[in-house]
Write an enzyme that holds these catalytic residues in place. Sequence first.
Site, PDB file in Angstrom:
ATOM      1  N   HIS A  62       0.862  -1.187   0.000  1.00  0.00           N
ATOM      2  CA  HIS A  62       0.000   0.000   0.000  1.00  0.00           C
ATOM      3  C   HIS A  62       0.897   1.235   0.000  1.00  0.00           C
ATOM      4  CE1 HIS A  62       1.060  -0.520   4.189  1.00  0.00           C
ATOM      5  NE2 HIS A  62       0.496   0.622   4.533  1.00  0.00           N
ATOM      6  N   ASP A  66       5.711   4.647   5.156  1.00  0.00           N
ATOM      7  CA  ASP A  66       6.689   3.711   5.720  1.00  0.00           C
ATOM      8  C   ASP A  66       6.871   2.456   4.862  1.00  0.00           C
ATOM      9  OD1 ASP A  66       4.076   2.995   6.460  1.00  0.00           O
ATOM     10  OD2 ASP A  66       4.701   1.999   8.306  1.00  0.00           O
ATOM     11  N   HIS A  67       6.168   2.389   3.729  1.00  0.00           N
ATOM     12  CA  HIS A  67       6.320   1.248   2.829  1.00  0.00           C
ATOM     13  C   HIS A  67       6.831   1.634   1.441  1.00  0.00           C
ATOM     14  CE1 HIS A  67       4.274  -1.781   5.428  1.00  0.00           C
ATOM     15  NE2 HIS A  67       3.831  -0.663   5.974  1.00  0.00           N
ATOM     16  N   HIS A 140      -7.015  -2.254   5.443  1.00  0.00           N
ATOM     17  CA  HIS A 140      -6.233  -1.276   6.184  1.00  0.00           C
ATOM     18  C   HIS A 140      -6.887   0.093   5.999  1.00  0.00           C
ATOM     19  CE1 HIS A 140      -2.836   0.221   8.316  1.00  0.00           C
ATOM     20  NE2 HIS A 140      -2.225   0.766   7.287  1.00  0.00           N
ATOM     21  N   ASP A 211       0.017  -4.842   7.450  1.00  0.00           N
ATOM     22  CA  ASP A 211      -0.883  -3.683   7.524  1.00  0.00           C
ATOM     23  C   ASP A 211      -2.317  -4.062   7.192  1.00  0.00           C
ATOM     24  OD1 ASP A 211       0.830  -0.702   7.465  1.00  0.00           O
ATOM     25  OD2 ASP A 211       1.869  -2.612   7.322  1.00  0.00           O
ATOM     26  N   HIS A 269       6.902  -5.772  10.982  1.00  0.00           N
ATOM     27  CA  HIS A 269       6.146  -4.524  11.136  1.00  0.00           C
ATOM     28  C   HIS A 269       5.747  -4.289  12.596  1.00  0.00           C
ATOM     29  CE1 HIS A 269       3.123  -1.369  10.268  1.00  0.00           C
ATOM     30  NE2 HIS A 269       3.855  -1.159   9.176  1.00  0.00           N
TER      31      HIS A 269
END
Length: 308
Positions: A62, A66-67, A140, A211, A269
Amino acid sequence: MNMEAFILGCGGMMPLPYRHLTSVLLRRDGDLFLFDGGEGTQISLKRLNLKWKKINAIFVSHTHADHVTGLPGIMMLSAQVDRKEPLYIYGPPKIAEYIDTSRKVLDMYINYPVVVKEITAPCVVHEEPDFIVRAFPLQHTKTCVGYALEEKDRPGEFNPEAAKALGVPCGPLWAKLQSGQEVQATDGSIVKPEQVLGSARKGRKFSYVTDTLYLDSIAREVKDSDLLICEGMFEHDLLDQAKEKKHMTALQAGTIARDANVKKMAMIHYSPRYTDKDLYVLEEEARKVFPEAMLSRDRMKIDIPYVD
Protein backbone atom coordinates in the site's frame (compact mmCIF):
# COMPACT_ATOMS: atom_id res chain seq x y z
CA MET A 1 17.29 -23.91 -6.95
CA ASN A 2 17.82 -21.81 -3.83
CA MET A 3 15.17 -19.56 -2.37
CA GLU A 4 15.75 -17.26 0.59
CA ALA A 5 14.14 -14.21 2.15
CA PHE A 6 16.18 -11.30 3.49
CA ILE A 7 14.54 -9.03 6.06
CA LEU A 8 15.74 -5.55 5.07
CA GLY A 9 13.64 -3.88 7.74
CA CYS A 10 11.09 -5.10 10.27
CA GLY A 11 9.74 -1.88 11.79
CA GLY A 12 6.48 -0.05 11.29
CA MET A 13 5.53 3.64 11.30
CA MET A 14 8.97 5.19 11.79
CA PRO A 15 12.61 4.11 11.40
CA LEU A 16 14.53 3.58 14.63
CA PRO A 17 18.30 3.62 15.16
CA TYR A 18 18.23 -0.16 15.49
CA ARG A 19 15.27 -1.01 13.22
CA HIS A 20 14.63 -0.06 9.59
CA LEU A 21 11.19 0.15 8.03
CA THR A 22 9.42 -2.84 6.54
CA SER A 23 11.00 -4.36 3.45
CA VAL A 24 11.72 -7.94 2.38
CA LEU A 25 13.88 -9.15 -0.49
CA LEU A 26 13.15 -12.61 -1.88
CA ARG A 27 15.97 -14.22 -3.84
CA ARG A 28 15.03 -17.14 -6.05
CA ASP A 29 18.20 -18.39 -7.67
CA GLY A 30 19.32 -15.35 -9.72
CA ASP A 31 16.03 -13.43 -9.53
CA LEU A 32 15.33 -10.78 -6.89
CA PHE A 33 11.90 -9.60 -5.80
CA LEU A 34 11.35 -6.72 -3.38
CA PHE A 35 8.27 -6.59 -1.16
CA ASP A 36 7.72 -3.02 0.03
CA GLY A 37 10.53 -0.50 0.34
CA GLY A 38 10.50 1.71 3.40
CA GLU A 39 12.97 4.49 4.11
CA GLY A 40 16.52 3.13 4.37
CA THR A 41 15.98 0.01 2.27
CA GLN A 42 19.23 0.71 0.41
CA ILE A 43 21.23 0.54 3.65
CA SER A 44 20.33 -3.07 4.35
CA LEU A 45 20.82 -4.00 0.70
CA LYS A 46 24.37 -2.62 0.83
CA ARG A 47 25.17 -4.14 4.22
CA LEU A 48 24.03 -7.55 2.98
CA ASN A 49 25.94 -7.05 -0.28
CA LEU A 50 22.88 -8.06 -2.29
CA LYS A 51 22.86 -7.54 -6.06
CA TRP A 52 20.26 -4.77 -6.00
CA LYS A 53 20.71 -4.10 -9.72
CA LYS A 54 19.11 -7.48 -10.43
CA ILE A 55 15.80 -6.66 -8.73
CA ASN A 56 13.22 -7.91 -11.23
CA ALA A 57 10.04 -6.65 -9.61
CA ILE A 58 8.80 -4.66 -6.64
CA PHE A 59 5.53 -5.59 -4.93
CA VAL A 60 3.99 -2.79 -2.86
CA SER A 61 1.35 -3.57 -0.23
CA HIS A 62 0.00 0.00 0.00
CA THR A 63 1.10 3.61 -0.39
CA HIS A 64 1.68 4.65 3.22
CA ALA A 65 5.05 6.38 3.57
CA ASP A 66 6.69 3.71 5.72
CA HIS A 67 6.32 1.25 2.83
CA VAL A 68 7.26 3.33 -0.22
CA THR A 69 9.69 6.12 0.68
CA GLY A 70 12.67 3.92 -0.16
CA LEU A 71 11.54 3.28 -3.73
CA PRO A 72 12.85 6.48 -5.40
CA GLY A 73 16.32 5.70 -4.09
CA ILE A 74 16.14 2.13 -5.36
CA MET A 75 15.09 3.35 -8.80
CA MET A 76 17.87 5.94 -9.00
CA LEU A 77 20.42 3.44 -7.72
CA SER A 78 19.43 1.01 -10.48
CA ALA A 79 20.21 3.72 -13.06
CA GLN A 80 23.87 3.73 -12.00
CA VAL A 81 24.45 0.51 -13.95
CA ASP A 82 23.90 -0.39 -17.58
CA ARG A 83 20.52 -2.01 -17.02
CA LYS A 84 18.46 -3.16 -19.99
CA GLU A 85 15.85 -5.30 -18.24
CA PRO A 86 12.58 -3.62 -17.21
CA LEU A 87 11.74 -3.04 -13.57
CA TYR A 88 8.17 -4.06 -12.79
CA ILE A 89 6.38 -2.29 -9.95
CA TYR A 90 3.05 -3.64 -8.70
CA GLY A 91 0.74 -2.11 -6.14
CA PRO A 92 -2.77 -0.86 -5.40
CA PRO A 93 -4.20 2.38 -6.83
CA LYS A 94 -2.00 5.48 -6.32
CA ILE A 95 1.28 3.57 -6.81
CA ALA A 96 1.50 4.73 -10.45
CA GLU A 97 0.89 8.33 -9.41
CA TYR A 98 3.52 8.06 -6.66
CA ILE A 99 6.16 6.66 -9.02
CA ASP A 100 5.35 9.15 -11.79
CA THR A 101 5.35 12.15 -9.44
CA SER A 102 8.61 11.07 -7.79
CA ARG A 103 10.30 10.77 -11.17
CA LYS A 104 9.14 14.23 -12.23
CA VAL A 105 9.78 16.12 -8.98
CA LEU A 106 13.20 14.53 -8.42
CA ASP A 107 14.07 14.79 -12.12
CA MET A 108 15.21 11.17 -12.01
CA TYR A 109 17.65 9.86 -14.57
CA ILE A 110 16.25 6.44 -15.49
CA ASN A 111 17.97 4.48 -18.27
CA TYR A 112 15.81 1.35 -18.24
CA PRO A 113 12.10 0.59 -18.74
CA VAL A 114 9.85 0.99 -15.69
CA VAL A 115 6.52 -0.82 -15.94
CA VAL A 116 3.98 0.09 -13.24
CA LYS A 117 0.82 -1.98 -12.90
CA GLU A 118 -1.97 -1.14 -10.47
CA ILE A 119 -3.96 -3.89 -8.77
CA THR A 120 -7.70 -3.34 -8.61
CA ALA A 121 -8.87 -6.91 -7.92
CA PRO A 122 -7.40 -10.23 -6.72
CA CYS A 123 -5.34 -11.63 -9.57
CA VAL A 124 -2.08 -13.10 -10.79
CA VAL A 125 0.09 -9.99 -11.10
CA HIS A 126 3.34 -11.55 -12.27
CA GLU A 127 3.98 -14.83 -14.07
CA GLU A 128 7.08 -16.71 -15.16
CA PRO A 129 7.31 -20.19 -16.70
CA ASP A 130 7.75 -21.90 -13.33
CA PHE A 131 5.99 -19.63 -10.81
CA ILE A 132 3.33 -16.97 -10.32
CA VAL A 133 2.79 -14.09 -7.90
CA ARG A 134 -0.79 -13.53 -6.74
CA ALA A 135 -2.25 -10.46 -5.03
CA PHE A 136 -5.13 -10.71 -2.58
CA PRO A 137 -7.07 -8.08 -0.60
CA LEU A 138 -6.26 -6.97 2.94
CA GLN A 139 -8.10 -4.39 5.03
CA HIS A 140 -6.23 -1.28 6.18
CA THR A 141 -6.81 2.48 6.33
CA LYS A 142 -5.72 2.55 2.67
CA THR A 143 -6.25 0.01 -0.06
CA CYS A 144 -3.79 -2.75 0.76
CA VAL A 145 -2.88 -6.12 -0.75
CA GLY A 146 -0.95 -9.20 0.28
CA TYR A 147 1.14 -11.35 -2.04
CA ALA A 148 1.93 -15.03 -2.53
CA LEU A 149 4.70 -16.34 -4.77
CA GLU A 150 3.81 -19.89 -5.74
CA GLU A 151 6.10 -22.21 -7.66
CA LYS A 152 4.54 -24.61 -10.12
CA ASP A 153 4.99 -28.32 -9.46
CA ARG A 154 8.37 -29.79 -10.39
CA PRO A 155 8.77 -33.00 -12.40
CA GLY A 156 9.00 -36.18 -10.35
CA GLU A 157 12.32 -37.78 -9.48
CA PHE A 158 14.08 -39.37 -12.47
CA ASN A 159 14.58 -43.15 -12.39
CA PRO A 160 17.77 -43.95 -14.34
CA GLU A 161 17.29 -47.73 -14.06
CA ALA A 162 13.84 -47.47 -15.66
CA ALA A 163 15.30 -45.39 -18.49
CA LYS A 164 18.05 -47.93 -19.13
CA ALA A 165 15.55 -50.80 -19.07
CA LEU A 166 13.46 -49.01 -21.70
CA GLY A 167 16.51 -48.62 -23.95
CA VAL A 168 17.26 -44.93 -23.38
CA PRO A 169 21.05 -44.44 -23.08
CA CYS A 170 22.52 -42.04 -20.55
CA GLY A 171 23.03 -38.58 -22.03
CA PRO A 172 20.98 -35.83 -23.66
CA LEU A 173 17.87 -38.05 -23.96
CA TRP A 174 17.68 -38.33 -20.18
CA ALA A 175 17.67 -34.54 -19.90
CA LYS A 176 14.81 -34.36 -22.41
CA LEU A 177 12.77 -36.86 -20.43
CA GLN A 178 13.40 -34.89 -17.25
CA SER A 179 12.15 -31.72 -18.98
CA GLY A 180 8.91 -33.45 -19.99
CA GLN A 181 9.69 -34.43 -23.59
CA GLU A 182 9.15 -37.80 -25.25
CA VAL A 183 12.24 -39.49 -26.71
CA GLN A 184 13.01 -42.39 -29.01
CA ALA A 185 14.70 -45.45 -27.50
CA THR A 186 17.43 -47.43 -29.27
CA ASP A 187 14.84 -49.93 -30.59
CA GLY A 188 12.77 -47.12 -32.10
CA SER A 189 10.03 -47.18 -29.49
CA ILE A 190 8.75 -43.95 -27.91
CA VAL A 191 9.42 -43.43 -24.22
CA LYS A 192 7.25 -40.95 -22.35
CA PRO A 193 8.39 -38.93 -19.33
CA GLU A 194 5.81 -40.55 -17.03
CA GLN A 195 7.49 -43.92 -17.65
CA VAL A 196 10.70 -42.79 -15.97
CA LEU A 197 9.58 -40.02 -13.60
CA GLY A 198 7.97 -40.31 -10.22
CA SER A 199 5.00 -38.24 -9.05
CA ALA A 200 5.21 -34.48 -9.50
CA ARG A 201 6.86 -32.68 -6.57
CA LYS A 202 5.19 -29.67 -5.01
CA GLY A 203 6.81 -26.27 -5.51
CA ARG A 204 7.44 -23.78 -2.71
CA LYS A 205 5.23 -20.92 -1.56
CA PHE A 206 6.21 -17.57 -0.03
CA SER A 207 3.55 -15.22 1.35
CA TYR A 208 3.73 -11.62 2.52
CA VAL A 209 1.03 -10.00 4.66
CA THR A 210 1.24 -6.67 6.46
CA ASP A 211 -0.88 -3.68 7.52
CA THR A 212 -4.28 -5.26 7.87
CA LEU A 213 -7.05 -6.18 10.24
CA TYR A 214 -7.34 -9.86 11.03
CA LEU A 215 -9.41 -11.52 8.30
CA ASP A 216 -10.42 -15.19 8.03
CA SER A 217 -9.67 -14.99 4.30
CA ILE A 218 -5.95 -14.44 4.89
CA ALA A 219 -5.39 -18.01 6.08
CA ARG A 220 -6.97 -19.32 2.87
CA GLU A 221 -4.74 -17.11 0.70
CA VAL A 222 -1.49 -18.12 2.42
CA LYS A 223 -2.43 -21.77 2.98
CA ASP A 224 0.49 -24.21 3.01
CA SER A 225 3.13 -21.49 2.68
CA ASP A 226 6.69 -22.65 3.25
CA LEU A 227 7.36 -19.18 4.67
CA LEU A 228 4.80 -16.61 5.74
CA ILE A 229 6.00 -13.11 6.58
CA CYS A 230 3.14 -11.67 8.64
CA GLU A 231 2.50 -8.50 10.57
CA GLY A 232 2.42 -8.88 14.35
CA MET A 233 2.39 -5.23 15.33
CA PHE A 234 0.90 -5.28 18.82
CA GLU A 235 0.45 -7.56 21.81
CA HIS A 236 -3.10 -8.79 22.26
CA ASP A 237 -3.78 -6.55 25.26
CA LEU A 238 -3.77 -3.72 22.70
CA LEU A 239 -6.37 -5.35 20.46
CA ASP A 240 -8.67 -2.30 20.56
CA GLN A 241 -5.82 -0.08 19.40
CA ALA A 242 -4.91 -2.58 16.68
CA LYS A 243 -8.50 -2.61 15.43
CA GLU A 244 -8.70 1.18 15.45
CA LYS A 245 -5.53 1.46 13.36
CA LYS A 246 -6.45 -1.59 11.27
CA HIS A 247 -3.47 -3.70 12.29
CA MET A 248 -3.00 -7.16 13.78
CA THR A 249 -1.70 -8.53 17.05
CA ALA A 250 0.95 -11.21 17.36
CA LEU A 251 -1.66 -13.67 18.59
CA GLN A 252 -3.70 -13.08 15.43
CA ALA A 253 -0.60 -13.60 13.27
CA GLY A 254 -0.04 -16.93 15.02
CA THR A 255 -3.69 -17.86 14.46
CA ILE A 256 -3.36 -17.24 10.73
CA ALA A 257 -0.18 -19.34 10.58
CA ARG A 258 -1.87 -22.20 12.45
CA ASP A 259 -5.06 -22.14 10.40
CA ALA A 260 -3.11 -21.90 7.15
CA ASN A 261 -0.88 -24.87 8.01
CA VAL A 262 2.25 -22.92 7.11
CA LYS A 263 5.65 -24.45 7.73
CA LYS A 264 7.33 -21.30 9.06
CA MET A 265 6.04 -17.87 10.07
CA ALA A 266 8.16 -14.80 10.81
CA MET A 267 6.52 -11.68 12.20
CA ILE A 268 7.29 -8.19 10.93
CA HIS A 269 6.15 -4.52 11.14
CA TYR A 270 6.52 -4.03 14.87
CA SER A 271 5.17 -0.95 16.60
CA PRO A 272 7.95 1.45 17.64
CA ARG A 273 6.59 1.19 21.21
CA TYR A 274 8.57 -2.09 21.46
CA THR A 275 12.34 -1.96 21.82
CA ASP A 276 14.22 -4.99 20.58
CA LYS A 277 14.34 -6.22 24.19
CA ASP A 278 10.53 -6.02 24.39
CA LEU A 279 9.79 -8.02 21.26
CA TYR A 280 9.87 -11.33 23.12
CA VAL A 281 6.32 -10.49 24.29
CA LEU A 282 5.08 -10.69 20.69
CA GLU A 283 6.93 -13.93 20.02
CA GLU A 284 5.55 -15.57 23.16
CA GLU A 285 1.99 -14.61 22.23
CA ALA A 286 2.25 -15.94 18.70
CA ARG A 287 3.76 -19.20 19.95
CA LYS A 288 0.73 -19.85 22.14
CA VAL A 289 -1.14 -20.84 18.98
CA PHE A 290 1.72 -21.50 16.53
CA PRO A 291 4.84 -22.87 18.26
CA GLU A 292 7.05 -22.34 15.19
CA ALA A 293 6.44 -18.56 15.15
CA MET A 294 9.58 -16.43 15.12
CA LEU A 295 10.57 -12.78 15.18
CA SER A 296 12.15 -11.33 12.07
CA ARG A 297 15.09 -9.00 12.60
CA ASP A 298 16.82 -6.52 10.32
CA ARG A 299 19.18 -8.25 7.89
CA MET A 300 18.05 -11.74 8.89
CA LYS A 301 18.18 -14.42 6.17
CA ILE A 302 15.54 -17.15 6.13
CA ASP A 303 16.08 -20.14 3.85
CA ILE A 304 13.08 -21.65 2.06
CA PRO A 305 14.12 -25.20 1.11
CA TYR A 306 12.26 -27.73 -0.95
CA VAL A 307 10.28 -30.25 1.06
CA ASP A 308 10.06 -33.48 -0.94
